[in-house]
Design an enzyme around this catalytic site. Structure first.
Site, short mmCIF file in Angstrom:
data_model
loop_
_atom_site.label_atom_id
_atom_site.label_comp_id
_atom_site.label_asym_id
_atom_site.label_seq_id
_atom_site.Cartn_x
_atom_site.Cartn_y
_atom_site.Cartn_z
CE1 TYR A 153 -3.84 2.03 0.79
CE2 TYR A 153 -3.12 2.48 2.88
CZ TYR A 153 -3.94 2.70 2.15
OH TYR A 153 -4.92 3.58 2.44
NE ARG A 184 -5.46 12.33 -5.90
CZ ARG A 184 -5.65 11.93 -4.63
NH1 ARG A 184 -6.61 12.42 -4.26
NH2 ARG A 184 -5.48 10.64 -4.42
CE LYS A 230 -6.77 3.57 -0.99
NZ LYS A 230 -6.37 4.58 0.13
CD GLU A 285 -8.86 5.34 -2.61
OE1 GLU A 285 -9.62 4.69 -1.92
OE2 GLU A 285 -8.01 6.26 -2.24
CG ASP A 286 -6.01 7.81 -5.52
OD1 ASP A 286 -6.63 8.15 -4.65
OD2 ASP A 286 -4.86 7.14 -5.71
CG ASP A 328 -9.98 6.02 1.08
OD1 ASP A 328 -10.26 5.92 2.29
OD2 ASP A 328 -8.88 5.78 0.71
CG ASP A 329 -8.80 9.67 -2.73
OD1 ASP A 329 -7.83 9.39 -2.05
OD2 ASP A 329 -9.36 8.98 -3.72
CG ASN A 380 -0.38 9.40 1.11
OD1 ASN A 380 0.44 9.46 2.07
ND2 ASN A 380 -1.51 9.31 1.16
O1 LIG Z 1 -3.76 5.74 -0.41
C1 LIG Z 1 -3.55 6.57 0.72
O2 LIG Z 1 -2.67 6.15 1.56
C2 LIG Z 1 -4.29 7.42 0.98
C3 LIG Z 1 -5.13 8.10 -0.12
O3 LIG Z 1 -6.42 7.31 -0.39
C4 LIG Z 1 -4.64 9.13 -1.36
O4 LIG Z 1 -3.32 9.50 -0.77
O5 LIG Z 1 -5.09 9.11 -2.32
MG LIG Z 2 -6.78 7.84 -2.72
#
Ligand SMILES: O=C([O-])CC(=O)C(=O)O
Ligand SMILES: [Mg+2]
Length: 654
Positions: free
Chosen positions: A202, A255, A273, A345-346, A368-369, A510
């Site tokens: 991860y 992203r 994830k 996600e992203d 999640d973001d 991150n």
């Molecule tokens: O993945 C992770 O640690 C946190 C997250 O969702 C991101 O930075 O997009």
């Molecule tokens: Mg993310």
């Protein structure tokens, strides 16, 4: 009912959904059979469990699964007697909620064509851990060296070899290989060594893996849905071998972490994830589906890269994009039902907010973001304040970054403040200031502000530099969600330390390269006084003879438990109150002892317990809000959550 082509490699599960739980580890709740089909003549044969600990092979069952002719087969050689006591593997954690086997909707069985295929089936392979009896029963003799080892010894051996690798990406690839060859061992490893392996599967390593995904790609681990599949998405979803999907993590790769547009190579994120959904939240692997939507990429380097695995075109936008996403969302609901959780996600800001709003009222969706990060960070703040004193409403917050994470966190904090102090959320928002790439977000910028930033435009004169904003706004909490590394410079941290005895500094971007500052910088520039947490992990820091431990505001604290709570209650919508419940549950797990070490999050070693607590509180909220469909509500939700969790311990195939 399962139809098999006995000559080909097949591994099918007809999952036994427990009526009371509706989910999870089929191994625990059904008689487990592993049937090795040896050269079945002419094609199709049928295999199923009769629900009484026997496996019926070849036409012993009717299409609906009833065993009309089972009496004739029970004594035939095609019926295998099962040891249902040993089927679960691992401790029985069901207690009084345990479903009796006759509650099973559909009995099931698993089959492969031969012992050779069994060794190549990641869901059932145990490698050297196959017992002597299993080797006899499943045509494995000679295919393995003579030694029989325990799963624990396998874990020890793999940890030993993983630790030989110096390069994190090599560890990532070794873990991926393990996941694709021996799934249970992969999860056992991850659960038993969670603190060490989380950064491997991860954040941050997954970021590098996505950047190089084309070069390291071996086998697909999820569904790729590209513009080529437009009009056919329902068919594409049917190509996935599992039907009982409970969680989908989907990205369009625009992203990826703070690394930008990685197109189709973003697949590493849903895969990573979902591994955590299983390892940390106990959702069984076969219920998880990683998806990447490929609408092209605007990343010139990838477009030129001969190893790039995605569509070689610039991103589709507007109607073309919306239609593809809509087709996907519709097809998912059609094939997996309305209770499948879809985690976005992203996605880039411009799509993330819109998708959440558009589908929030028709689907069980969670970003999640925006929401996951918010819930984690809020938990850290509630925990910190528990020890340093004061309430959320006593604080002043300044963010660098006003995208998904920044505005998501800000909004959830405002909601919590509003709840705690009984003030309208609009009032609570006034304590929160955001800086984006154009400076402080203020009313005079209103016309040019994107919709999601508007709630944060307050009356103030424009300020361009972060350090000036710190000096003027005088925040007690500084939060970095900019996706841009090294933006909490020495003067910024010093300004925070001049204003506060214990400045709270969260550098959340991150992976590590994008972190707004390092743990060492935060501690050094604040003379060791900062309460610091970051999105990506940092090692402990030595400062004037003291060891200061940086906390990690890791999304993985929340989404696995939240997801488990939604699934086990049969929730049909995600509600902000569930996120608040998750934050409070996580914050409650932080002890004085953790805080004395500098931590505002609990250690990951306890994560399954923590996830069960979060799941229970989220489920309780779902019941309270009337959003739960799994009735009646279990008496003890924590115990129930624990009982639902997947165990990676090997099963016995006798
Ligand atoms: O993945 C992770 O640690 C946190 C997250 O969702 C991101 O930075 O997009
Ligand atoms: Mg993310």
């Amino acid at each position: 009912m399962i139809s098999l082509n006995g000559s080909s490699f097949l591994q099918q599960q007809q999952p036994s959904i427990c009526k009371s739980c509706g989910t999870f580890d089929e191994a625990r709740r059904s008689p487990v059979a592993f049937v090795t089909l040896r050269s079945k003549p002419n094609g199709r044969c049928r295999v199923a469990s009769d629900g009484n600990g026997r496996v019926l092979v070849d036409g012993a069952l009717n299409e609906d699964g009833s065993s009309s002719s089972s009496s004739s087969s029970s004594s035939s050689s095609s019926v295998l007697e099962l040891d249902s006591k040993s089927s679960g593997g691992g401790p029985d954690v069901y207690g009084e909620d345990r479903a009796s086997e006759d509650q099973l909707v559909t009995p099931w069985a698993v089959s492969v064509a031969s012992g050779y295929s069994l060794l190549r089936d990641p869901h059932h392979n145990k490698a050297l851990a196959f017992s002597e009896k299993e080797r006899d029963a499943h045509y494995l003799r000679g295919l393995l060296p003579p030694v029989v080892v325990s799963q624990d010894l396998q874990v020890k051996k793999i940890m030993h070899s993983l630790r030989q690798y110096q390069v994190p990406l090599q560890k990532y690839m070794a873990m991926t290989d393990l996941q694709e060859t021996n799934e249970r061992l992969f999860y056992k490893l991850l659960i038993d060594h969670v603190e060490e392996l989380l950064p491997v599967v991860y954040t941050p390593t997954v970021g590098e893996a996505c950047q190089k995904y084309g070069s390291i790609f071996r086998r697909p681990q999820g569904l790729f849905i590209s513009l080529k599949e437009k009009g056919k998405i329902l068919e594409v979803l049917k190509n996935w071998p599992q039907r009982n999907i409970q969680v989908i993590v989907v990205t369009d790769g625009e992203r990826i972490l703070g690394l930008g547009d990685l197109g189709c190579q973003g697949m590493g994120i849903p895969v990573g994830k979902l591994s955590l959904y299983t390892a940390l939240g106990g959702v069984r692997p076969s219920a998880c589906l990683p998806v990447t939507i490929d609408v092209g990429t605007n990343n010139e380097n990838l477009l030129k890269d001969e190893f790039y695995i995605g569509l070689r075109q610039r991103r589709a936008t507007g109607e073309e994009y919306d239609e593809l996403l809509h087709e996907f969302m519709t097809a998912v609901k059609q094939i997996f039902g309305e209770k499948v959780l879809i985690q976005f996600e992203d996605f880039a800001n411009h799509n993330a907010f819109e998708l959440l709003e558009k589908y929030g009222t028709t689907h069980l969706v969670f970003n999640d973001d925006i929401q996951g990060t918010a819930s984690v960070v809020l938990a850290g703040l509630i925990a910190a304040l528990k020890f340093v004193g004061g309430t959320l409403a006593d604080q002043r917050f300044l963010f660098l970054g006003a995208g998904e994470a920044g505005t998501g966190i800000a909004e959830l904090m405002a909601l919590e403040m509003s709840k705690q102090t009984n003030v309208p959320v609009e009032e609570a928002r006034k304590k929160i200031w955001l800086v984006d790439s154009k400076g402080l977000i203020v009313n005079s910028r209103w016309e040019s502000l994107q919709q999601f930033k508007k709630p944060w435009a307050h009356e103030h004169e424009p300020i361009n530099e972060l350090v000036d904003a710190v000096k003027v706004i005088k925040p007690t909490v500084l939060i970095g969600t900019s996706g841009v590394g090294r933006t909490f410079t020495e003067d910024v941290v010093e300004a925070m330390a001049a204003l506060n005895d214990k400045p709270i500094i969260l550098a959340l971007s991150n992976p590590t390269s994008q972190s707004e500052c390092t743990a060492e910088e935060a501690f050094k520039w604040s003379q060791g006084r900062a309460i610091f947490a970051s999105g990506s992990p940092f090692d402990p820091v030595q400062y004037k003879g003291k060891t200061l431990v940086p906390g990690q505001a890791n999304n993985a604290y929340i989404f696995p438990g939240l997801g488990l709570g939604l699934i086990m209650s049969g929730a049909i919508r995600v509600h902000n109150d569930m996120l608040l419940a998750a934050s409070e549950a996580l914050a409650a797990q932080v002890t004085q002892e953790n805080f004395d070490k500098g931590l505002i999050f609990p250690p990951f070693t306890d994560i399954r317990k923590i996830s069960a607590q979060i799941a229970a509180d989220v489920a309780a909220k779902a019941y309270e809000l009337g959003l739960a469909t799994r009735l009646p509500q279990p008496k003890d939700l924590v115990k129930y959550a624990e009982s639902c969790m997947y165990s990676p311990t090997y099963r016995s195939y006798r």
